[in-house]
Enzyme design. Sequence first.
Site, PDB file in Angstrom:
ATOM      1  N   HIS A 220      26.867 -46.521 -49.385  1.00  0.00           N
ATOM      2  CA  HIS A 220      27.316 -45.593 -50.415  1.00  0.00           C
ATOM      3  C   HIS A 220      27.363 -46.307 -51.755  1.00  0.00           C
ATOM      4  O   HIS A 220      27.359 -47.536 -51.819  1.00  0.00           O
ATOM      5  CB  HIS A 220      28.714 -45.047 -50.089  1.00  0.00           C
ATOM      6  CG  HIS A 220      29.796 -46.085 -50.172  1.00  0.00           C
ATOM      7  ND1 HIS A 220      29.951 -47.084 -49.224  1.00  0.00           N
ATOM      8  CD2 HIS A 220      30.765 -46.309 -51.107  1.00  0.00           C
ATOM      9  CE1 HIS A 220      30.960 -47.865 -49.565  1.00  0.00           C
ATOM     10  NE2 HIS A 220      31.461 -47.419 -50.711  1.00  0.00           N
ATOM     11  N   HIS A 276      26.061 -50.157 -51.243  1.00  0.00           N
ATOM     12  CA  HIS A 276      26.625 -51.211 -50.403  1.00  0.00           C
ATOM     13  C   HIS A 276      27.184 -50.630 -49.110  1.00  0.00           C
ATOM     14  O   HIS A 276      27.386 -49.424 -48.990  1.00  0.00           O
ATOM     15  CB  HIS A 276      27.714 -51.990 -51.160  1.00  0.00           C
ATOM     16  CG  HIS A 276      28.823 -51.141 -51.704  1.00  0.00           C
ATOM     17  ND1 HIS A 276      28.669 -50.302 -52.789  1.00  0.00           N
ATOM     18  CD2 HIS A 276      30.119 -50.991 -51.326  1.00  0.00           C
ATOM     19  CE1 HIS A 276      29.793 -49.690 -53.067  1.00  0.00           C
ATOM     20  NE2 HIS A 276      30.700 -50.070 -52.173  1.00  0.00           N
TER      21      HIS A 276
END
Length: 334
Positions: A220, A276
């Site tokens: 996300h 990430h």
Amino acid sequence: MSSTIDEKSVDKESISDLPKHFLRSENERPECSQAIEGIQVPVISLSQPNKDVLVHELSKACNEWGIFALTDHGIPQSLLEQLRFVGEEFFKLSEEEKQKHASNPSSGNFEGYATKMVRNYGDKIEWVDYYFHLMHPPCKVNHQTWPEHPPSYRNVTEEYTKEVLRVNFTILELLSEGLGLEDKSILKSKLGGDEIELEMKINMYPPCPQPQLVLGVEPHTDMSALTILVPNDVPGLQVWKDGNWIAVGCLPNALYVHIGDQIEVLSNGKCKSVLHRSLVNEERTRMSWAVFSTPPQDAIIGPIESLVNDENPSKYSSKTFAEYRYRKINRLPQ
């Protein structure tokens, strides 16, 4: 004062065969999407004596990576140790005690303790418990939603709020200069000035018997402007760059600064909101303390006018942060 949480046997940690709702599809599993090790994310020292070099290094990190490790930030090591300690102490409580501080999203109360480790609407479940609450501005803080144990939690967190707010504003000024904005206070002003909101989220990832099959947090980008992260010493953060996952190491006492969606929009895409994910560990508890800086709900966020021209047309629409958040949470087009 120890910064490593004591491991203890709980139901979540004694699962030998994971329920299907934890298991990620093959292309999502860490075992099938191995991260590259040994590549260091950019390290930025706030003690860099040459201001032009500092601005250049920070801008390059935000443009190319969307994340950097910040050193010499001025936050005392002792305060970071206390921050870790009070968070760890809360998560050592029994589940019954932690539930006394549970959030209640159905009533609109998102502050408090929650776990992702329960089935919800058939979605795949993330391997994480967390505590979420507002830190700033003072007029919006409800201390009743903060942990009562340990008793020092409030004093430590209030002191950290002052420090992280200072660092946040320093980064925004440097970023403004790096974007070539005439006024170095423009980013801060666009994000609400002194009314900018800081949200604390303490993530706790218990040991997992089959970490290669699950995710602590799925891939996300953060909807914040900036995220300032303090990890414990258990690695697990990975960032996406140039078609690969990159494993982020643990640099002692560094702050990990993520560029979020609001800075990407304001910069008209010059700064990248970093994609990430978080992995978990088979034997040790991983924890992280994330502070999200976000604009007030009614702030209108769009590309800064001076960064838009014929060669660089606007890449994003302008909307209130409340609308942006609603669309992001509900996975609607922006």
